[in-house]
Design an enzyme around this catalytic site. Structure first.
Site, PDB file in Angstrom:
ATOM      1  N   HIS A 173       0.820  -1.222   0.000  1.00  0.00           N
ATOM      2  CA  HIS A 173       0.000   0.000   0.000  1.00  0.00           C
ATOM      3  C   HIS A 173       0.854   1.273   0.000  1.00  0.00           C
ATOM      4  O   HIS A 173       2.035   1.228   0.248  1.00  0.00           O
ATOM      5  CB  HIS A 173      -1.029  -0.008   1.143  1.00  0.00           C
ATOM      6  N   GLU A 174       0.218   2.366  -0.358  1.00  0.00           N
ATOM      7  CA  GLU A 174       0.906   3.657  -0.520  1.00  0.00           C
ATOM      8  C   GLU A 174       2.022   3.588  -1.554  1.00  0.00           C
ATOM      9  O   GLU A 174       3.040   4.266  -1.432  1.00  0.00           O
ATOM     10  CB  GLU A 174       1.491   4.139   0.829  1.00  0.00           C
TER      11      GLU A 174
END
Lengths: 599, 599
Positions: free
Chosen positions: B449-450
């Site tokens: 994620h990110e």
């Protein structure tokens, strides 16, 4: 689900027939009934049952973890018993045994290739037949005729299952410290008292009986591993005629709740803590296998093959994960290639991104390298049993040195493959809607059970390469050098890779000598895990060179093998260089570290 | 549970005060109310609440995954709301904001150190305040006064939470391909229509309102990232006076079932697919933040800090895992040291085995290196906001180049630390009776994620090091060289390590040039992930050299830092050497690979 999502049959065919010459085994007496046709039929059948019966329940076995039912017995989802029945009905349990057990005696190499389908489809379900067959093999090798008849035959016929009861809560890697007691009785049996931990398949309702193979100490046995004996302890007592009697005093004391591998019940078992058993004496009735004090040696008969098969399980999980990631990467679209600035152009399949191809190629190099190594070892097991005298000795000696690598290397790198399979899937791979996160959780057990990485490192550096004044290492080096010699003669890419592999082989031999130079095991063994990793990569580089020499033609399969070999030599083998530097320096960092400074 | 099982306070004190000189920030105007005493008080409080309120529910949040209740809303275990209330009551949500928001304006460095306690205690629970504060920061930086008052203030006061709505089912890494539409209305608002995927905290009953920050396309916007705008879309409509009105047309469309990180609800949200909202028009009511077409730039304000904090979360999981493994290794007995042949001697704590110490020292090097890197970046964020002109510019530029590393390096190596923490625990570590398997599952999200590893690699090699005609790289090199210069002057071990680091810095600079030599982004970027890994290890080696220079005395803490630094330079930095070889060769293996040969 089809078997093509579990393993590549083209790859299996290549490894078995184009590389290992498996059909040649049919020329040996024990396998004279066979031919490539019968081998293929077994692979076909295994792939079919694995895909149709095992794979569909794999998620279910994970989601519905085994639990203790109201009657005190372990409850599984119903699908497990059905899948195992299909396995039994197909004749798999007896496949490697001869007609005296109703088997068709296929070579171990073929049986392992077939078994990998089941491991890929549901490693949790596959552990039941694996443990059963390992136990039956041990009994056939070390049991009396009566023990074979009463305890091995029902397993081989697929009617019962078995376990390996080694660890205890206070003794896992340190088997010499087990405390389970075995007290001899006047009738020649023993009574066992103690608690065993991490017992896979220790209780279930899948069969009428479970044959526990239990390590225990007889009274006055010496401390350590020399005082350990091996016992058959059936869950249900078995009469002289094989009939089932009363429950033995083996009690389910608890279940272990694992991160993965949940299809396999993992139990804590109490032996001899219940009421007195028939005959008045307390304790669980056990039958000595072999001689007193030789238990660990017998168990290692089982353990060594189990280690190769644990490695194969790690490969199978990595392999099916790779095939899942590959299929996803061909379907999922996202972004545009580097330099593609036209935002209105359609998105491309993610396999068009070089970094996704890198992750796929790495997985391919790990899982195909691991499968080749596993099947090479399986072939050695066949050679050890059915080769000529020289081949038997060589196979035995080479297996000794390869076993810790065949167990640990796939456990590390095919787990890495599963990690990359998740990464290829992005956020989707982190969810339970896709298959790959379970493969990763399941595979994480493999570096732990059947001897941790640390234990394999000690085995390789502390025993295997130094055995016979270094004969183990010399045989390994000689075997690898024979391949680089052929590769140099072949020229081209193979010769170029031999030019990379030879110096690595030299360094492996050199650092082994350096580590043991002053005979201080403490310094050598403090570096055993790094040594194991370096040796593993050298061995798998050799396996890739072997494959490169065996592959022919220019079709996609052949070019894929070449690409993966290239990846291994360019991206992987060079990782050993700093490891060898460290080993050559006989690093004392971890040996001399004062534990008080940690934290 | 005490905070000493989450992070080492001695280490935090060292990093904050002995290395980063954090108390010096109190000399700057915004922090004039502060002193080391107030910083310490915040760390004390964070450690206490994290240990007493967050840690005890961590396993519960994992076992009782969020589910959709009969009313269609997400249900959590009750403990989550209580833990978050304790967080809010302590004043944490407003800590970095000024008195105009009721905050005490502590430096970001101190706030991050404090926040790491919560991430270590329950990374799943910590995501709610993290997302909230990231959203509030964005609004304070880019929103209008009215937007700040109506939407940011309630978040800062700890009354509401927020989300980042970027991804869609068909567009994750490729944000330019989002299709959510935002249609302008006569009253200046917009109506949104579309589906957002992977929305953490997208629905829950923890607060009266949720402020979604949503990327969408206005009509006729250009294709790609230049057509993306940012909108505030509250779950419940908010009147001009801040009062809550009717539900907005944001519907929970499903939950994602993850391998870990389960305390954080992860959702699929539908915008504008329900009934018409007040005013008659269909769609979810949204308020434009900043200008049309500048949405991604605004979002990156939030994303960049979020990336540093994701890295910190990976560190926190690795750190608490290490402390758990260390405690276990000191208690658990097993076997005897190498060469100890007396089987009747008592077993030793496993920390007495060098290979266990190796696994612990590796974890220490990863997690303390990661924490130092994270806090160094936090300090740069403070410098960017409150330093003098030159310091601000330098901090901004250095942060640009360090952010992909601060996100990805801990996500990779502190996950490896969690893997080693399991291995130290043996079979026990694989069970849910111990904490470490959850840390490993939770941490596996961080490389995804990110921005995945692949995305971070493209960011570093494709943008950050080449920015300003290579100014990004030059600044990084200059910063690292300043440290090796000091280390050479200091002599001893530090000088020796500088002798190892300088050539690695040279090679990093050299391969950057080689990769971009002919300006072909395809060849360069095909190697971006390997580049990211090599650069990460060089940067963390520098961070270890910095720590070595900052540590003084000869107590256990200081010797521990020296041992970990030694480990990093001997065992880790050399891993970059084959990576640089590969990069220097401008390898085309993955770029040229025909996808058809995979499989």
């Amino acid at each position: 689900m089809t078997s093509s999502q579990l393993l590549s049959r083209r790859d299996l065919d290549f490894l078995l027939y184009e590389w290992l010459g498996t059909e040649g085994l049919a020329a040996r007496a024990p396998f004279a009934e066979h031919s490539r046709d019968t081998f293929d039929a077994m692979l076909d059948l295994a792939g079919e049952i694995a895909a149709e019966r095992f794979a569909p329940i794999n998620k279910l076995l994970d989601a519905e973890e085994p639990r203790i039912g109201p009657d005190g017995r372990v409850v599984h989802p119903a699908g497990l018993a059905e899948a195992l029945r299909a396995y039994t009905d197909s004749g798999m349990p007896s496949a490697t045994f001869g007609p005296e057990f109703g088997g068709m005696r296929v070579p171990f190499t073929v049986a392992q290739a077939a078994f990998a389908y089941f491991q890929a489809a549901s490693v949790g379900a596959s552990a039941y037949p694996l443990l059963a067959s390992a136990g039956a093999n041990l009994l056939v090798a070390h049991g009396t005729a009566d023990q074979i008849e009463r305890f091995a035959r029902p397993i081989i016929e697929g009617r019962w299952y078995g376990t390996m009861c080694l660890s205890e809560p206070q003794a896992g890697s340190s088997l010499g410290d087990i405390t389970t007691r075995a007290v001899p009785q006047d009738d020649g049996t023993y009574r066992l008292f103690g608690t065993k931990m991490w017992i896979s398949g220790g209780d279930h309702g899948l069969s009428e009986n479970i044959v526990h193979l239990v390590l225990a100490r007889t009274p006055d046995a010496p401390a350590g591993v020399k005082g350990i004996s091996l016992f058959i302890v059936p869950k249900v007592l078995v009469g002289p005629d094989g009939s089932l009697g009363e429950r033995n005093d083996v009690a389910l004391a608890g279940l272990n709740h694992k991160m993965g591998y949940r299809g396999t019940t993992n139990t804590l078992l109490n032996f001899g803590e219940g009421q007195a058993t028939p005959g008045g004496a307390a304790g669980a009735v056990g039958h000595l296998v072999g001689e007193e004090g030789r238990g660990l040696a017998c168990m290692f008969h089982m353990m060594n093959e189990a280690r190769v098969t644990v490695g194969l399980g790690a490969v199978a999980l990595g392999y099916t994960g790779y095939l899942h990631a590959l299929a996803y990467a061909r379907e999922r679209t996202q972004g545009r290639p580097a330099g593609g600035k036209d935002a209105s152009a359609p998105m491309v399949p993610i396999i068009d991104h070089p970094d996704v191809r890198r992750m796929l190629l790495a997985q391919k190099a790990y899982v195909e390298g691991g499968l080749a190594l596993s099947l090479y070892c399986a072939r050695l097991i066949d050679d050890r049993a059915s080769g000529d005298e020289a081949a038997r000795r060589r196979a035995h000696d080479l297996l000794e040195v390869l076993t810790p690598i065949a167990k640990s290397w796939p456990s590390q790198w095919c787990l890495t493959a599963n990690d990359l399979a998740i990464q290829v899937h992005g956020g989707y791979g982190y969810t339970r809607d896709y298959a790959v996160e379970q493969f990763y959780r399941d595979n994480r057990l493999n570096p732990i059970h059947e001897g941790t990485h640390g234990v394999q490192g000690l085995d390789l550096l502390g025993r295997k390469v130094v055995a016979g004044s270094g004969a183990g290492l010399r045989l390994l080096v000689e075997t690898l050098r024979a391949t680089t010699g052929r590769a140099r003669a072949a020229g081209g890419e193979a010769a170029a890779y031999a030019g990379l592999l030879d110096p690595a082989i030299d360094r492996l031999a050199e650092v082994t000598g350096v580590l043991w130079a002053d005979g201080d095991p403490a310094v050598a063994l403090a570096n055993a895990s790094v040594y194991l990793e370096a040796a593993g990569h050298v061995v798998v580089a050799w396996i890739w060179l072997e494959q490169l020499l065996a592959v022919s033609g220019n079709d996609a399969f052949a070019e894929g093998k070449r690409a993966a070999a290239r990846y291994f030599f360019l991206y992987e083998l060079p990782k050993t260089s700093p490891q060898f530097d460290l080993l050559a320096a006989r690093d004392r960092t971890t040996l001399d570290l004062d534990p008080a400074v940690l934290g």
